[in-house]
Design a protein around this motif. Structure first.
Motif, PDB file in Angstrom:
ATOM      1  N   ASP A 140      23.969 -48.061  64.387  1.00  0.00           N
ATOM      2  CA  ASP A 140      24.001 -49.468  64.854  1.00  0.00           C
ATOM      3  C   ASP A 140      22.916 -49.709  65.491  1.00  0.00           C
ATOM      4  OD1 ASP A 140      26.715 -49.815  63.659  1.00  0.00           O
ATOM      5  OD2 ASP A 140      27.545 -49.285  65.649  1.00  0.00           O
ATOM      6  N   GLU A 141      22.102 -48.787  66.250  1.00  0.00           N
ATOM      7  CA  GLU A 141      20.961 -49.102  67.132  1.00  0.00           C
ATOM      8  C   GLU A 141      19.628 -49.014  66.319  1.00  0.00           C
ATOM      9  OE1 GLU A 141      22.019 -45.138  68.008  1.00  0.00           O
ATOM     10  OE2 GLU A 141      23.127 -47.127  67.891  1.00  0.00           O
ATOM     11  N   ALA A 142      19.606 -49.010  65.126  1.00  0.00           N
ATOM     12  CA  ALA A 142      18.564 -48.616  64.135  1.00  0.00           C
ATOM     13  C   ALA A 142      17.441 -49.556  64.440  1.00  0.00           C
ATOM     14  CB  ALA A 142      19.048 -48.752  62.746  1.00  0.00           C
ATOM     15  N   GLU A 143      16.119 -49.079  64.034  1.00  0.00           N
ATOM     16  CA  GLU A 143      15.066 -49.745  64.205  1.00  0.00           C
ATOM     17  C   GLU A 143      14.178 -49.547  62.832  1.00  0.00           C
ATOM     18  OE1 GLU A 143      12.177 -49.570  67.500  1.00  0.00           O
ATOM     19  OE2 GLU A 143      13.900 -49.138  68.807  1.00  0.00           O
ATOM     20  N   TYR A 144      13.904 -50.812  62.008  1.00  0.00           N
ATOM     21  CA  TYR A 144      13.373 -50.601  60.816  1.00  0.00           C
ATOM     22  C   TYR A 144      11.946 -51.312  61.045  1.00  0.00           C
ATOM     23  CZ  TYR A 144      12.445 -50.620  56.027  1.00  0.00           C
ATOM     24  OH  TYR A 144      12.036 -50.414  54.577  1.00  0.00           O
ATOM     25  N   HIS A 145      10.859 -50.475  60.681  1.00  0.00           N
ATOM     26  CA  HIS A 145       9.526 -51.068  60.761  1.00  0.00           C
ATOM     27  C   HIS A 145       8.790 -50.994  59.440  1.00  0.00           C
ATOM     28  CE1 HIS A 145       9.658 -51.206  65.217  1.00  0.00           C
ATOM     29  NE2 HIS A 145      10.317 -50.148  65.201  1.00  0.00           N
ATOM     30  N   SER A 146       8.153 -52.204  59.379  1.00  0.00           N
ATOM     31  CA  SER A 146       7.592 -52.216  58.000  1.00  0.00           C
ATOM     32  C   SER A 146       6.358 -53.231  58.005  1.00  0.00           C
ATOM     33  CB  SER A 146       8.319 -52.850  56.967  1.00  0.00           C
ATOM     34  OG  SER A 146       7.470 -53.183  55.680  1.00  0.00           O
ATOM     35  N   PRO A 147       5.025 -52.714  57.505  1.00  0.00           N
ATOM     36  CA  PRO A 147       3.896 -53.476  57.709  1.00  0.00           C
ATOM     37  C   PRO A 147       4.102 -55.021  57.403  1.00  0.00           C
ATOM     38  CG  PRO A 147       3.374 -51.465  56.649  1.00  0.00           C
ATOM     39  CD  PRO A 147       4.836 -51.532  56.693  1.00  0.00           C
ATOM     40  N   SER A 148       4.780 -55.296  56.387  1.00  0.00           N
ATOM     41  CA  SER A 148       4.917 -56.530  55.960  1.00  0.00           C
ATOM     42  C   SER A 148       6.045 -57.459  56.649  1.00  0.00           C
ATOM     43  CB  SER A 148       5.505 -56.627  54.453  1.00  0.00           C
ATOM     44  OG  SER A 148       6.708 -55.832  54.427  1.00  0.00           O
ATOM     45  N   VAL A 149       6.831 -56.576  57.256  1.00  0.00           N
ATOM     46  CA  VAL A 149       8.058 -57.556  58.130  1.00  0.00           C
ATOM     47  C   VAL A 149       7.843 -57.281  59.670  1.00  0.00           C
ATOM     48  CG1 VAL A 149       9.290 -58.096  56.297  1.00  0.00           C
ATOM     49  CG2 VAL A 149       9.894 -55.933  57.774  1.00  0.00           C
ATOM     50  N   GLY A 150       7.349 -56.185  59.956  1.00  0.00           N
ATOM     51  CA  GLY A 150       7.155 -55.964  61.383  1.00  0.00           C
ATOM     52  C   GLY A 150       8.570 -54.989  61.822  1.00  0.00           C
ATOM     53  N   GLY A 151       8.835 -55.353  62.854  1.00  0.00           N
ATOM     54  CA  GLY A 151      10.042 -54.421  63.431  1.00  0.00           C
ATOM     55  C   GLY A 151      11.356 -55.101  63.153  1.00  0.00           C
TER      56      GLY A 151
END
Length: 75
Positions: A30-41
């Motif tokens: 539930d508290e996941a963080e997803y980081h991508s260079p194209s969309v940020g965090g």
């Protein structure tokens, strides 16, 4: 207990490739963080999945390919 991280990556990519977004959602806390260079965090499972659903609606033919998968370190 050792975790099969390589297997987890392969299952994650298989679920993405099948557009099994419910299966993908099951892999995120539930508290996941997803980081991508194209969309940020992106913070939180619901926000991550909303972004993924929007992405795959626009790019349904996107594929994850595991040419080479290996452990880069002990963690």
């Amino acid at each position: 207990m050792a975790r099969d991280l390589i297997g987890l990556v392969h299952r994650y990519h298989a679920a993405l490739n099948a557009l099994d977004l419910d299966g993908v959602a099951a892999m995120f806390a539930d508290e996941a963080e997803y980081h991508s260079p194209s969309v940020g965090g992106i913070l939180g499972k619901h926000a991550v999945m909303a972004a993924m659903r929007a992405y795959f609606a626009e790019y349904p033919d996107q594929m994850a390919i595991d040419d080479r998968t290996y452990h880069a370190g002990p963690d």
